[in-house]
Design an enzyme around this catalytic site. Structure first.
Site, short mmCIF file in Angstrom:
data_model
loop_
_atom_site.label_atom_id
_atom_site.label_comp_id
_atom_site.label_asym_id
_atom_site.label_seq_id
_atom_site.Cartn_x
_atom_site.Cartn_y
_atom_site.Cartn_z
N ILE A 135 7.03 7.10 17.77
CA ILE A 135 7.33 7.56 15.92
C ILE A 135 5.36 8.04 16.25
O ILE A 135 5.77 9.72 15.59
CB ILE A 135 6.91 6.45 15.19
CG1 ILE A 135 7.64 5.36 14.68
CG2 ILE A 135 7.15 7.42 13.70
CD1 ILE A 135 9.63 5.83 14.85
N ARG A 159 -3.94 10.11 4.10
CA ARG A 159 -2.76 10.39 4.01
C ARG A 159 -1.55 11.21 2.70
O ARG A 159 -1.88 12.02 2.57
CB ARG A 159 -1.68 10.17 4.99
CG ARG A 159 -0.50 10.85 5.69
CD ARG A 159 -0.95 11.21 7.20
NE ARG A 159 0.32 12.25 7.72
CZ ARG A 159 0.09 13.24 8.02
NH1 ARG A 159 -1.78 13.73 7.73
NH2 ARG A 159 0.59 14.06 7.97
N ARG A 189 -9.38 0.47 4.07
CA ARG A 189 -8.54 1.39 3.73
C ARG A 189 -6.70 0.50 3.41
O ARG A 189 -6.15 1.29 2.12
CB ARG A 189 -8.18 3.10 4.48
CG ARG A 189 -9.63 3.90 4.61
CD ARG A 189 -8.68 4.63 5.41
NE ARG A 189 -7.71 5.33 4.82
CZ ARG A 189 -6.75 5.16 5.85
NH1 ARG A 189 -6.77 5.78 6.64
NH2 ARG A 189 -5.25 6.20 4.89
N ASP A 201 3.38 0.40 11.97
CA ASP A 201 2.06 -0.35 11.83
C ASP A 201 2.31 -1.64 13.11
O ASP A 201 1.18 -2.06 12.06
CB ASP A 201 2.40 0.23 10.34
CG ASP A 201 2.31 1.17 9.62
OD1 ASP A 201 3.07 1.79 8.88
OD2 ASP A 201 2.63 2.24 10.49
N CYS A 258 -5.08 8.07 9.37
CA CYS A 258 -4.95 7.96 10.95
C CYS A 258 -4.91 8.28 11.62
O CYS A 258 -3.88 9.41 11.67
CB CYS A 258 -4.35 6.30 10.96
SG CYS A 258 -4.79 5.34 10.03
N ASP A 263 5.84 20.05 8.17
CA ASP A 263 7.04 20.74 8.61
C ASP A 263 8.33 20.34 7.57
O ASP A 263 8.84 21.32 6.91
CB ASP A 263 7.51 21.15 10.14
CG ASP A 263 8.03 20.03 10.64
OD1 ASP A 263 7.40 19.28 11.09
OD2 ASP A 263 9.02 19.59 11.64
N ARG A 269 0.57 14.26 13.18
CA ARG A 269 1.15 14.01 11.68
C ARG A 269 1.35 15.50 10.85
O ARG A 269 0.75 15.49 10.13
CB ARG A 269 0.08 13.22 11.06
CG ARG A 269 0.37 11.98 12.29
CD ARG A 269 -0.68 10.54 11.53
NE ARG A 269 -0.30 10.45 10.43
CZ ARG A 269 -0.43 8.94 9.32
NH1 ARG A 269 -1.95 8.98 9.85
NH2 ARG A 269 0.55 8.97 8.77
N LYS A 313 0.88 -1.10 -0.57
CA LYS A 313 -0.14 0.25 0.42
C LYS A 313 1.31 1.24 0.24
O LYS A 313 0.30 2.43 -0.67
CB LYS A 313 -0.90 0.18 1.61
CG LYS A 313 -1.58 1.57 1.74
CD LYS A 313 -2.48 1.33 2.82
CE LYS A 313 -1.64 1.51 3.72
NZ LYS A 313 -1.49 2.64 4.16
N ASN A 314 1.62 1.44 0.95
CA ASN A 314 2.85 2.43 0.61
C ASN A 314 3.47 2.63 0.21
O ASN A 314 3.82 4.03 -0.66
CB ASN A 314 3.30 2.38 2.48
CG ASN A 314 1.83 2.84 3.61
OD1 ASN A 314 0.71 3.01 3.47
ND2 ASN A 314 2.87 2.23 4.77
C1 EPZ Z 1 4.48 6.51 6.51
O1 EPZ Z 1 4.08 7.83 7.01
C2 EPZ Z 1 3.04 5.81 6.85
N1 EPZ Z 1 2.05 6.43 5.84
C3 EPZ Z 1 2.77 5.44 7.49
O2 EPZ Z 1 1.98 4.18 7.36
C4 EPZ Z 1 3.54 5.14 8.97
O3 EPZ Z 1 3.09 4.44 9.88
C5 EPZ Z 1 4.56 6.11 8.82
O4 EPZ Z 1 5.16 6.52 7.65
C6 EPZ Z 1 6.07 5.55 9.16
O5 EPZ Z 1 7.04 4.41 8.94
C7 EPZ Z 1 1.96 6.22 4.61
O6 EPZ Z 1 3.35 5.70 3.71
C8 EPZ Z 1 0.93 6.74 3.27
P1 EPZ Z 1 6.47 10.23 9.37
P2 EPZ Z 1 4.16 9.20 7.23
O7 EPZ Z 1 6.34 11.61 7.99
O8 EPZ Z 1 4.76 9.83 6.08
C9 EPZ Z 1 6.60 13.63 12.37
C10 EPZ Z 1 -0.01 2.47 7.77
O9 EPZ Z 1 -1.12 2.09 9.13
N2 EPZ Z 1 6.70 14.63 11.46
O10 EPZ Z 1 7.70 9.09 8.98
O11 EPZ Z 1 2.71 10.17 7.81
C11 EPZ Z 1 5.33 12.76 12.49
O12 EPZ Z 1 4.21 12.98 13.10
C12 EPZ Z 1 0.74 4.11 7.87
O13 EPZ Z 1 -0.17 2.14 5.96
C13 EPZ Z 1 6.67 15.64 11.67
O14 EPZ Z 1 6.79 15.92 12.66
O15 EPZ Z 1 5.34 9.41 8.65
C14 EPZ Z 1 5.40 11.53 12.75
O16 EPZ Z 1 4.70 11.49 14.13
C15 EPZ Z 1 0.11 4.91 9.75
N3 EPZ Z 1 6.89 16.37 10.27
C16 EPZ Z 1 7.29 11.45 12.50
O17 EPZ Z 1 7.49 12.02 12.44
C17 EPZ Z 1 7.02 15.60 9.76
O18 EPZ Z 1 6.64 17.16 8.22
C18 EPZ Z 1 6.76 9.81 11.70
O19 EPZ Z 1 6.27 10.14 10.44
C19 EPZ Z 1 6.43 14.97 9.20
C20 EPZ Z 1 6.48 13.75 9.98
#
Ligand code: EPZ
Length: 433
Positions: free
Chosen positions: A332, A95, A402, A310, A119, A127, A124, A25-26
């Site tokens: 995370i 997302r 989803r 995840d 989710c 920045d 999330r 998916k991702n």
């Molecule tokens: C991706 O989300 C995945 N989604 C998530 O899977 C997965 O949990 C996550 O990566 C971590 O592996 C997709 O690929 C569509 P991150 P993403 O940016 O990109 C913070 C599922 O179940 N952060 O690595 O949103 C954020 O708040 C989903 O398939 C910032 O602070 O993850 C979070 O606490 C759920 N600033 C942490 O980093 C930013 O600009 C990780 O976020 C971006 C993120």
């Protein structure tokens, strides 16, 4: 009259047999948005038939791409794009709609995407995405509606990510592949789906090196061409199936899965007392065999190659009946334990403080009605239902749909007893396929 779909799970059946891992998916979500970086035809195979992918198809069509999607293959031809704004209703569905910021910036130097859905597992933030876009020369505007990006031209740069954000790494890659000059993404995410996106972009004629390490180097190219590409197997669906097999004391061969993507989970399952074999036949598959009560274990979620966040929720279901006390740290996301409330209703014993959950293993769970609060919470509740004594009803399964292609079909083929039903007022009917 309101119609609500739910799963009725009859617990206590061992999972046995063979199952195929679906497409990632991702990985697919990133690759589908990248397809608009060329005017030529992209044929993307091994796509999971799940709601998030259908939502991405709808966004691509609104933007003006010609799209055909059937039997896990999507043909995308973005010869002319007639819009550079993603509609609210579609953006809020998932997302990954925000990947169109990077892709539209890369293709047309402008894009507007409402704040994405996804989710509810934490703040999330975006920045780091914005940091990447601005480093490449884009102006980024945020208002109550969402985010818009605009650039007269994009120029390669060094982007130091404060955290190895998956989304920010992907969005910066999408914006940088057609920028003038070279881009270096430092402290990049290393997830398998980031590597898969890099391989897809390179198949289109991009120059992306270092994906899978913490520094990704991109040399901008003037144009990208179409290609055919098959998405990697889904790391998280594979992990969910591994945990489900372990949770039911089963013996399951997961075909098409990549053992190298599963090493953090495999290590924890081995600690728990589960047998994990990559069959050693050289083909991509993983065999899970489990008997007796799982041992307790501690773990903390980390960016890849650490334990995937995840799979934290599905693991809490398995550990809820472990022999002893397990401690889980979710590093995370700041609120990814809401599903424990539902598992508590089934008899699980948990205490949560900030990002740490302590699980006191009980002899067994007891089936009852529960409600999914997000995608992987739903998966955890399904696993709990498979293990529980009695019948569990899992509601709000739209979250599950989803990210898992008809989850009950694969599990029933392994010996589970799950019905997909629809309740219309007092009536209950089997839900259509
Ligand atoms: C991706 O989300 C995945 N989604 C998530 O899977 C997965 O949990 C996550 O990566 C971590 O592996 C997709 O690929 C569509 P991150 P993403 O940016 O990109 C913070 C599922 O179940 N952060 O690595 O949103 C954020 O708040 C989903 O398939 C910032 O602070 O993850 C979070 O606490 C759920 N600033 C942490 O980093 C930013 O600009 C990780 O976020 C971006 C993120």
């Amino acid at each position: 009259m309101q119609k609500e779909a739910f799963l009725r799970i009859h617990g206590g059946f061992r999972l046995e047999g063979e199952v195929f891992a679906g497409g990632g998916k991702n990985a697919a979500l990133a690759i589908l948005s990248a397809a608009i970086l060329t005017e030529e035809l992209c044929v993307i195979e091994n796509l999971p038939m799940i709601d998030d992918i259908f939502a991405m198809r709808d966004i691509l069509q609104v933007l003006g791409a010609k799209v055909e999607f059937s039997k896990n293959v999507m043909r995308i031809e973005a010869r002319t794009l007639r819009a550079h704004a993603v509609p609210d209703a579609l953006a809020h569905k998932l997302r990954a709609s925000y990947y169109f910021l990077g892709a539209l910036l890369g293709r047309t130097q402008e894009g507007i995407v409402p704040f994405p859905g996804g989710c509810a597992i934490g703040s999330r933030l975006m920045d780091q995405h914005i940091k990447g876009f601005e480093a490449l020369g884009a102006h980024v505007y945020e208002d109550s509606e969402g985010i818009s990006v605009k650039a007269s031209s994009l120029r390669g740069s060094v982007v130091y990510l404060d955290i190895p954000s998956v989304g920010a790494t992907i969005n910066t890659m999408l914006a940088a592949v057609l920028a003038a000059g070279s881009t270096e993404i430092v402290n990049a995410g290393k997830e398998p789906h980031i590597v898969d996106l890099a391989n897809f972009l390179n198949a289109m004629g991009a120059s992306v090196r270092g994906a899978g390490t913490d520094t990704i180097r991109i040399k901008g190219v003037p144009k990208l061409h179409g290609c055919s590409y098959a998405v990697i197997p889904d790391q998280i669906e594979t992990g969910t199936l591994m945990i489900a097999a372990a949770a039911t004391g089963g013996d399951v061969l997961i075909r098409g899965a990549l053992p190298t993507h599963m090493e953090a989970l495999t290590a924890k399952l081995l600690e728990i007392g589960v047998r994990v074999d990559d069959t050693g036949t050289g083909e991509d598959s993983i065999r899970i065999r489990s008997e007796g009560r799982p041992r307790r274990v501690n773990f903390k979620t980390q960016p890849y190659p650490g334990f995937p966040t995840d799979l934290q929720q599905p693991m809490t279901a398995l550990l809820s009946v472990a022999d002893g006390v397990s401690v889980i740290q979710e590093t995370i996301f700041e609120s990814r334990f809401r599903h424990l409330e539902e598992l508590r209703r089934m008899g699980g014993k948990f205490t949560v403080k900030d990002r740490i959950a302590v699980i006191e293993g009980v002899e067994h769970l007891t089936g009852c009605p529960v409600t999914a609060t997000d995608l992987r919470a739903g998966a955890a509740l399904v696993i709990a239902g498979l293990m529980a004594q009695g019948v569990t009803e899992v509601h709000d399964i739209h979250y599950i749909d989803r990210g898992y292609e008809f989850i009950e079909r694969k599990l029933n083929a392994l010996g589970a007893k799950i019905e997909r039903l629809e309740r219309i007022g007092p009536l209950e009917i089997a839900a259509g396929d």
